[in-house]
Structure formats: C-alpha cells, structure tokens
Motif scaffolding. Structure first.
Motif, PDB file in Angstrom:
ATOM      1  N   THR A   1       5.048  -6.257  10.414  1.00 30.24           N
ATOM      2  CA  THR A   1       5.320  -5.134   9.572  1.00 30.24           C
ATOM      3  C   THR A   1       4.451  -3.999  10.293  1.00 30.24           C
ATOM      4  O   THR A   1       3.840  -4.268  11.439  1.00 30.24           O
ATOM      5  CB  THR A   1       4.467  -5.157   8.318  1.00 30.24           C
ATOM      6  OG1 THR A   1       2.980  -5.141   8.442  1.00 30.24           O
ATOM      7  CG2 THR A   1       4.964  -6.353   7.249  1.00 30.24           C
ATOM      8  N   LYS A   2       4.848  -2.791  10.027  1.00 30.49           N
ATOM      9  CA  LYS A   2       4.276  -1.555  10.956  1.00 30.49           C
ATOM     10  C   LYS A   2       2.772  -1.662  10.828  1.00 30.49           C
ATOM     11  O   LYS A   2       1.823  -1.330  11.850  1.00 30.49           O
ATOM     12  CB  LYS A   2       4.604  -0.400  10.106  1.00 30.49           C
ATOM     13  CG  LYS A   2       4.364   0.921  11.105  1.00 30.49           C
ATOM     14  CD  LYS A   2       4.897   2.191  10.463  1.00 30.49           C
ATOM     15  CE  LYS A   2       4.560   3.397  11.378  1.00 30.49           C
ATOM     16  NZ  LYS A   2       5.440   4.675  10.796  1.00 30.49           N
ATOM     17  N   GLU A   3       2.064  -2.107   9.513  1.00 32.38           N
ATOM     18  CA  GLU A   3       0.636  -2.127   9.593  1.00 32.38           C
ATOM     19  C   GLU A   3       0.121  -3.108  10.335  1.00 32.38           C
ATOM     20  O   GLU A   3      -0.806  -2.908  10.936  1.00 32.38           O
ATOM     21  CB  GLU A   3       0.256  -2.538   8.015  1.00 32.38           C
ATOM     22  CG  GLU A   3       0.554  -1.165   7.150  1.00 32.38           C
ATOM     23  CD  GLU A   3       2.001  -1.051   6.896  1.00 32.38           C
ATOM     24  OE1 GLU A   3       2.542  -0.069   6.393  1.00 32.38           O
ATOM     25  OE2 GLU A   3       2.726  -2.027   6.985  1.00 32.38           O
ATOM     26  N   GLU A   4       0.727  -4.583  10.556  1.00 35.49           N
ATOM     27  CA  GLU A   4       0.301  -5.121  11.280  1.00 35.49           C
ATOM     28  C   GLU A   4       0.410  -5.073  12.804  1.00 35.49           C
ATOM     29  O   GLU A   4      -0.312  -5.469  13.686  1.00 35.49           O
ATOM     30  CB  GLU A   4       1.103  -6.658  10.962  1.00 35.49           C
ATOM     31  CG  GLU A   4       0.741  -7.286   9.784  1.00 35.49           C
ATOM     32  CD  GLU A   4       1.960  -8.498   9.239  1.00 35.49           C
ATOM     33  OE1 GLU A   4       1.678  -9.198   8.350  1.00 35.49           O
ATOM     34  OE2 GLU A   4       3.183  -8.339   9.736  1.00 35.49           O
TER      35      GLU A   4
ATOM     36  N   SER B   1      17.581  -7.958  11.865  1.00 36.32           N
ATOM     37  CA  SER B   1      16.187  -7.889  10.954  1.00 36.32           C
ATOM     38  C   SER B   1      16.851  -8.153   9.601  1.00 36.32           C
ATOM     39  O   SER B   1      17.690  -7.259   9.168  1.00 36.32           O
ATOM     40  CB  SER B   1      15.409  -6.769  11.107  1.00 36.32           C
ATOM     41  OG  SER B   1      14.993  -6.744  12.443  1.00 36.32           O
TER      42      SER B   1
ATOM     43  N   THR C   1      13.495  -6.229   5.886  1.00 35.40           N
ATOM     44  CA  THR C   1      12.941  -4.790   6.096  1.00 35.40           C
ATOM     45  C   THR C   1      13.593  -4.181   7.548  1.00 35.40           C
ATOM     46  O   THR C   1      13.616  -5.163   8.423  1.00 35.40           O
ATOM     47  CB  THR C   1      11.424  -4.859   6.146  1.00 35.40           C
ATOM     48  OG1 THR C   1      10.972  -5.563   6.931  1.00 35.40           O
ATOM     49  CG2 THR C   1      10.850  -5.064   4.746  1.00 35.40           C
TER      50      THR C   1
END
Length: 382
Positions: A178-181, A206, A209
């Motif tokens: 994810t973007k956060e990861e 993908s 998401t």
C-alpha cells in the motif's frame, strides 16, 4: 591451458525456474504452470507498428538513450497511471526490464557493497549483484505475509548497504504494498541514504487497488530508480523493451553502460513500444480483467484444498506450502512424476523460498482447472 575465466560468472547458477522447466519439458502429458509469460497476443496495432517500421526502413540505430518521442510518450503514460512526474530526460529505453536492472546495478555497485533483497524473490537480481563483487542480504518475509516491513529493513542495514531492491507486485508471491507501507520503507531508505530500485514490471496487473509507484514520493527521487516495461502489460516479452527511470544526473551514466553494451534498444521494437504507450495504452485493462478471474478461481480452489495461501494483489503468481517436510525441489519433482503437474520449487527464489511452490496463472482457465484437479488428486493420495 587457457587462462581462467571470471570466477564470478562460474559461481552464479542458471535460473532455477528455467532449470526446472527444462527438466520436465520433454516428459509426456506434463501440464506446466511454471512460466510467467502472458498467454495473450501482442495488440494488433503494435504488430502493425512493427511491420510499418520495417517497411519504412526504420531499422537503423536510434539515440543511445532511446527514441526521444518514445521517452516522452512513455513518461506521460507512466505519469498518467501512477501519479509520477517523469520527463523524457528521466528515462532510458533498454532491452527489456532485465537489462534495465543490470545497468542500474553495474552503474551503482562496487565490490564490497551490500544489496538488500526481500525474500522469496525473483532469481534474476542476485547474480547481477554478485557479478559486481557485491553481496546480497536476504530478508525473510515469510512471517509478514511476504511483505517487507520497515523494521525488517532497518535491522538489515549496515554501513556497507547501498541498494534496496523492492519488487512489487512481486514475482513469485503476487504480493503488493500500500501507499502507507511504501512510505514507511521510503523513510528508512532516506534515513540511511540508500538507493531504492523498484521493479514495477507487473504494475499494470494490479487487482484490488491501483498500483502505487514509489515515484509518487518526491522526497526520494534523487535516490530512486524505477524499472518498468511492456513485457507483462502488453504481452510483448519477445520484443524486449524495458524502461529505466531515474534522477536526471544518473541517466547519462546509465546511458554510457548501455551504449557500450548494446548501443541502443532494437529500433523496430522501440516503434512497437511507442504504439503500445499511445494507441494500445489501454490493452492491459482487458488482460488484467481476465487475470483477476483466474486469480479468484485459483484462490478458491487452493483454499478449498486446505492450503494456506496469501491472496496476490498483483502479477500472476501464487506461492504456497504443501504439508510436506521434503525440500521443495523434491516435492515439485514428485508432483511431476505422480501427478504430471509442474510447479516451480520455492528454492528457486532464494533461501526463504524453500518449502514453498510457485504456481503461475498466466494460463487459460481450462489449463488452470486441469492443473488444479491434478494438484487436488495428488493431495488426496499423498
């Protein structure tokens, strides 16, 4: 006697994927779910572009860095999809993504450097690192559902660490971040001044998401090299076009390495690539929709068999363990001999791939059904 060859070449091995594929290829009635090659054909407009390039005699050298128009349109194509901010001066056109990775590592590494790889991982990185006299540091991601965590990364860094290779969506696991990861990993790399090479060759495949590129983070751009290409997105594996995106100051250095290696990427393939990122830019959408159906079908079948499976967020692979204590190569060979089914042994993907098997779902639904029927029958009688 001839003088000895480069020992670094002697010490690297052929790809375990290909080795196993070649081993079982001549056996009768073998159903193989081993190779990660799209079973789609090249888009028709791309085929026409190749033919037209030949007919118009566009068969001479191009600029070493690649056709300017291709670099410009490719940057726009990637920017539109992944919210990046590349220009034609940030990209080098290469002979496939594999050459892009090789060029990046040859330019950055000196003997004694360390390169961090999250394992299990595609086997094409480690030999290129070793050819430069550098060392691989593998991080075990099997306990974190195949995702590299910032804590794992920071613990692996030493004063010799220079490069982190981050391949997501992942071959062999299909896992993505994810973007956060990604942001958490980016912060660690920035703290220790590491180069990040993100291999995003599967970015167009993908599922749940949209793909997030590390290039969305502007504060890492001077340390970031992004690898992409058209082999997986447009089923253009044999046309061999890859893209290396990086800081403006590094692109001329990368170009020098390419120049003395191949002069330039194949001209006719570059014109095909130009069509792929313009007229055929939406071709991956249909392919991805079909891969999603296959992903969900295979996931349903594997979980019904009682296997512990991480659902892939991208690419076209599953990696899983059978309830079997034998080495993965032995298990894979037993599957071939008793079930006429070929899957890739996890030992092909680094030390932390041992015990796993990789299944590719880049095959028709009928082929997948038959292959999974054979796997199920094997498990019932094992």
């Amino acid at each position: 006697m001839p003088k000895p060859m480069n020992p670094a070449v002697r010490d690297i091995a052929l790809s375990g994927i290909r080795k196993f594929f070649n081993l079982v290829q001549d056996k009768e009635d073998i159903l193989s779910l081993t190779i990660g090659q799209p079973d789609f054909t090249v888009p028709d407009t791309v085929k026409h572009a190749v033919k037209e390039a030949v007919d118009l005699n566009k068969t001479t050298y191009t600029q070493n860095q690649g056709l300017y128009e291709l670099r410009e349109k490719t940057s726009a194509y990637i920017n539109e999809r992944y919210h990046a901010n590349w220009t034609a001066d940030h990209v080098l056109v290469t002979v496939g993504a594999s050459q892009a990775i090789d060029i990046a590592l040859r330019t950055l590494l000196v003997p004694g450097d360390e390169v961090i790889l999250p394992s299990p991982i595609y086997p094409g990185y480690e030999p290129l690192v070793k050819l430069q006299g550098a060392h691989v540091v593998e991080i075990d991601t099997t306990e974190s559902k195949f995702k590299l965590t910032p804590t794992q990364l920071e613990k692996a860094i030493t004063d010799k660490t220079k490069v982190l290779i981050l391949p997501y969506p992942s071959n062999p696991t299909g896992v993505t971040l994810t973007k956060e990861e990604l942001a958490d990993i980016k912060d660690v790399a920035k703290k220790y001044d590491l180069y990040i090479i993100t291999d995003e060759i599967y970015s167009a495949i993908s599922f749940d998401t949209p793909h997030v590129s590390m290039a969305t983070f502007e504060d890492i751009k001077d340390q970031l090299i992004v690898i992409n290409g058209l082999s997986k997105s447009h089923a253009m594996t044999g046309l061999r076009i890859g893209f290396l995106f990086g800081p403006k100051w590094l692109i001329p250095e990368f170009t020098k390495v390419l120049q003395y290696n191949v002069s330039c990427a194949t001209s006719t393939s570059q014109y095909a690539a130009l069509n792929a990122v313009t007229e055929a830019k939406d071709a991956p959408i249909q392919m991805c929709a079909e891969y999603l159906k296959r992903r969900d079908y295979v996931y349903h079948r594997l979980t019904k068999m009682g296997l512990d499976v991480v659902k892939p967020g991208g690419a076209f692979y599953f990696m899983f363990k059978l309830k079997d204590s034998r080495p993965s190569f032995e298990v894979a060979l037993d599957l071939v001999n008793r079930a006429n089914l070929a899957l890739v042994p996890g030992s092909s993907f680094g030390q932390y791939g041992e015990g796993f098997l990789r299944l590719s779902f880049a095959y028709s639904m009928a082929t997948l059904k038959e292959g999974l029927d054979r796997l199920e029958s094997y498990l019932q009688h094992n």
